[in-house]
Design an enzyme around this catalytic site. Structure first.
Site, short mmCIF file in Angstrom:
data_model
loop_
_atom_site.label_atom_id
_atom_site.label_comp_id
_atom_site.label_asym_id
_atom_site.label_seq_id
_atom_site.Cartn_x
_atom_site.Cartn_y
_atom_site.Cartn_z
N ARG A 127 0.82 -1.22 0.00
CA ARG A 127 0.00 0.00 0.00
C ARG A 127 0.85 1.27 0.00
O ARG A 127 0.43 2.31 0.52
CB ARG A 127 -0.98 0.02 1.18
N ARG A 176 -2.86 6.68 0.96
CA ARG A 176 -3.38 7.81 1.75
C ARG A 176 -2.38 8.47 2.68
O ARG A 176 -2.62 9.58 3.15
CB ARG A 176 -4.59 7.34 2.56
N ARG A 186 -6.46 12.77 -5.07
CA ARG A 186 -7.78 12.21 -4.81
C ARG A 186 -8.83 13.31 -4.62
O ARG A 186 -9.97 13.19 -5.08
CB ARG A 186 -7.75 11.28 -3.60
N ASP A 240 -7.19 -2.51 -6.97
CA ASP A 240 -7.86 -3.16 -5.84
C ASP A 240 -8.14 -4.61 -6.18
O ASP A 240 -8.39 -4.94 -7.34
CB ASP A 240 -9.16 -2.43 -5.50
N TYR A 290 -15.51 -11.73 -0.18
CA TYR A 290 -16.24 -10.51 -0.52
C TYR A 290 -17.40 -10.79 -1.48
O TYR A 290 -18.47 -10.20 -1.36
CB TYR A 290 -15.28 -9.49 -1.15
#
Length: 342
Positions: free
Chosen positions: A23, A27, A36, A73, A147
């Site tokens: 990652r 962020r 973003r 993703d 998921y």
């Protein structure tokens, strides 16, 4: 000449260690947050190939990591299989219809949803420069299935585990379908420029041993075998988070070229228990890099020393947290860059 990361994944035990962080494009970086805010939500960024390529390259420019990991993703695969996908602020991803309620054959495949990802890979490859490795990835079938069945993430994957026990034939069909799409998806990434790929099995640790064999080891082995038939020299990294004592069996039976370790694994145990010469990746605690302090230096050096006798890619035990200070990443990077194999 191949970069240090690629050589290490292929089995070279160099005197220095390559580093990238799971990652790493995300962020915790102010440049990511700015982009973003300009472009919109997460899925919009993933499907804007120019923006996704820029995000993938941001940590390379800032830190000079040895590898760039595609910004995307794991749920792109079920999205391409025909489920609707949305990311809800503060709640995470949602897939619909849930396969606990709807038959798999009720989905209408949408393979065109993979094409923008390949475009991102090609753009990153063009901008990456020599000496650095472009990593593609996909979710492993078990984690993706959790998921797809439940429609969202959960703490213990109760809905999916229960379905696998209740209807193993039906659940096997879901796993097999994910394997098919995942092989095609990863092959497309490689053709677009990815030089190695990682299979993320974030929920592998929730399974009992027999279920782990069936739903983690077997489908990952199928993916590796089929990828190798097309790309014999492609390094495949397996990352079965939470696998614990099942890691040696995973390493032997899946055929992966390198094994990612989470932060719960003692590196000295792993160095002895895993197949000799197998490259390993990991396994610094993401919370420690967020917390900071002199313990960063001590723990990073301990991991480096533990894996001195085998190829080792320095990485985290899972994804970097969004509140991690830039200075802490720089501190960790300095330790890894300054270490040399005795």
């Amino acid at each position: 000449m191949s970069g240090l990361l690629l050589r290490t994944l292929r089995g070279e035990n160099a005197s220095e260690r390559p580093i990238w962080l799971m990652r790493q494009a995300g962020r915790y970086l102010p440049e990511y947050r700015a982009l973003r805010a300009e472009k919109g939500g997460f899925l919009a960024l993933v499907y804007d190939s120019d923006a996704a390529a820029e995000i993938t390259l941001q940590p390379i420019r800032r830190f000079g990591f040895d590898g760039a990991i595609l910004f995307s993703d794991i749920l792109i695969v079920p999205y391409a299989m025909g489920q609707d996908l949305e990311f809800l602020v503060g709640e995470g991803p949602r897939l619909s219809p849930r396969l606990v309620d709807t038959a798999l054959d009720g989905l209408r495949a949408a393979p065109e949803r993979l094409e923008p990802i390949y475009a991102t890979v090609a753009k990153v490859k063009a901008g990456l420069g020599a000496g650095r490795t472009l990593l593609g990835f996909a979710g492993s079938p078990w984690t993706v299935a959790t998921y797809m069945v439940a429609g969202e993430g959960s703490r213990d994957q109760h809905v999916t585990r229960a379905m696998a026990y209740r209807d193993p034939k039906g659940f096997q069909a879901i796993i097999d379908a994910i394997v098919e799409v995942t092989v095609d998806y990863l092959a497309g990434q490689v053709r677009a420029g990815a030089e190695a790929v990682q299979l993320f099995d974030s929920w592998a640790g929730s399974l009992a041993p027999a279920e782990f064999e069936r739903w983690v080891i077997a489908p990952n082995a199928a993916i590796v075998t089929r990828l190798k038939a097309h790309f014999p020299s492609l390094p495949v990294i397996g990352f079965p988070k939470g696998a614990g004592e099942k890691l040696p069996a995973y390493a032997r039976e899946t055929g992966v070229d390198a094994l990612g370790l989470d932060e719960t694994i003692d590196p000295f145990w792993a160095a002895k228990a895993l197949p000799e010469g197998l490259p390993v990746q990991g396994n610094f605690d993401p919370l420690l890099i967020e917390a900071g302090g002199p313990e960063i230096d001590r723990q990073a050096t301990r991991i480096l020393d533990a894996f001195a006798d085998r190829p080792h890619v320095f990485n985290l035990g899972h994804g970097i947290g969004q509140h991690t200070p830039i200075a802490h990443v720089e501190q960790l990077l300095a330790v890894v860059r300054g270490w040399r194999r005795p």
